[in-house]
Design a protein around this motif. Structure first.
Motif, PDB file in Angstrom:
ATOM      1  N   GLY A   1       0.823  -1.212   0.000  1.00  0.00           N
ATOM      2  CA  GLY A   1       0.000   0.000   0.000  1.00  0.00           C
ATOM      3  C   GLY A   1       0.853   1.256   0.000  1.00  0.00           C
ATOM      4  O   GLY A   1       0.580   2.217  -0.702  1.00  0.00           O
ATOM      5  N   GLU A   2       1.917   1.239   0.814  1.00  0.00           N
ATOM      6  CA  GLU A   2       2.812   2.392   0.846  1.00  0.00           C
ATOM      7  C   GLU A   2       3.541   2.555  -0.479  1.00  0.00           C
ATOM      8  O   GLU A   2       3.731   3.677  -0.963  1.00  0.00           O
TER       9      GLU A   2
ATOM     10  N   ALA B   1       2.446   1.600  -3.379  1.00  0.00           N
ATOM     11  CA  ALA B   1       1.462   2.087  -4.349  1.00  0.00           C
ATOM     12  C   ALA B   1       1.199   3.569  -4.140  1.00  0.00           C
ATOM     13  O   ALA B   1       1.066   4.351  -5.101  1.00  0.00           O
ATOM     14  N   LEU B   2       1.113   3.963  -2.868  1.00  0.00           N
ATOM     15  CA  LEU B   2       0.902   5.378  -2.557  1.00  0.00           C
ATOM     16  C   LEU B   2       2.100   6.205  -3.012  1.00  0.00           C
ATOM     17  O   LEU B   2       1.928   7.301  -3.583  1.00  0.00           O
ATOM     18  N   ASP B   3       3.295   5.707  -2.813  1.00  0.00           N
ATOM     19  CA  ASP B   3       4.495   6.404  -3.279  1.00  0.00           C
ATOM     20  C   ASP B   3       4.496   6.542  -4.805  1.00  0.00           C
ATOM     21  O   ASP B   3       4.832   7.591  -5.345  1.00  0.00           O
TER      22      ASP B   3
ATOM     23  N   ALA C   1       1.856   6.561  -6.746  1.00  0.00           N
ATOM     24  CA  ALA C   1       0.791   7.508  -7.096  1.00  0.00           C
ATOM     25  C   ALA C   1       1.249   8.937  -6.850  1.00  0.00           C
ATOM     26  O   ALA C   1       0.992   9.833  -7.669  1.00  0.00           O
ATOM     27  N   ASN C   2       1.921   9.158  -5.715  1.00  0.00           N
ATOM     28  CA  ASN C   2       2.433  10.503  -5.418  1.00  0.00           C
ATOM     29  C   ASN C   2       3.476  10.938  -6.434  1.00  0.00           C
ATOM     30  O   ASN C   2       3.497  12.097  -6.872  1.00  0.00           O
TER      31      ASN C   2
ATOM     32  N   HIS D   1       1.698  11.727  -9.661  1.00  0.00           N
ATOM     33  CA  HIS D   1       0.987  12.999  -9.498  1.00  0.00           C
ATOM     34  C   HIS D   1       1.961  14.174  -9.585  1.00  0.00           C
ATOM     35  O   HIS D   1       1.700  15.169 -10.268  1.00  0.00           O
TER      36      HIS D   1
END
Length: 158
Positions: A17-18, A20-22, A24-25, A28
């Motif tokens: 999850g982290e 994936a979040l990284d 995505a960030n 972005h």
């Protein structure tokens, strides 16, 4: 053991999850950076177009202003020649066509018909005013040429 499996699964999911979040960030941030760079390129292009337009307008202004100054100087030269001329040469005579109804017929001039030519002599004051009228016409014609060229260039740019 179930708890151990649950704990390992939980950690693994958290790490995924982290990550994936990284990702995505990062995506972005990259997208925002690309948008900012595109906006900067567009702004620079608009500024370049504005500078080019100003330079074109300045060249047009200089061209027509110079022509106007030349024509005004020529008018002043003619006015000076007129003012410095002897009395006979300073009289302005204009040939005019007069209609029969407007003709003033005397015994010395005889009859006149439509389209007859007569000489009209202006007073010294009226003769002097001719140069002022001519100067106004020169300015009006120069402004008209300038604005016509401006409009032609504006239509060409569209």
């Amino acid at each position: 053991m179930v708890l151990l499996g649950f704990g390992v699964g939980w950690s693994w999911q958290g790490a995924n999850g982290e990550a994936a979040l990284d990702r995505a960030n990062t995506a972005h941030a990259n997208t925002l950076g690309e948008i900012a760079r595109a906006g900067q390129r567009q702004l620079q292009k608009q500024q370049e177009l504005l500078v080019a337009e100003r330079e074109r307008m300045q060249a047009l202004d200089q061209k027509y202003y110079g022509e106007l100054q030349d024509e005004k100087a020529d008018n002043e030269r003619l006015r000076g020649m007129y003012a410095g001329a002897d009395a006979e040469r300073r009289e302005l005579r204009i040939q005019v066509r007069i209609a029969r109804a407007d003709a003033v017929v005397s015994e010395t001039t005889g009859g006149s018909g439509l389209g007859d030519v007569a000489a009209l002599e202006l007073s010294p004051e009226a003769g002097s005013a001719v140069w002022d009228i001519r100067a106004g016409m020169i300015e009006d014609q120069a402004k008209l040429r300038y604005f016509q060229q401006l409009e032609r260039e504006r239509q060409g740019a569209d």
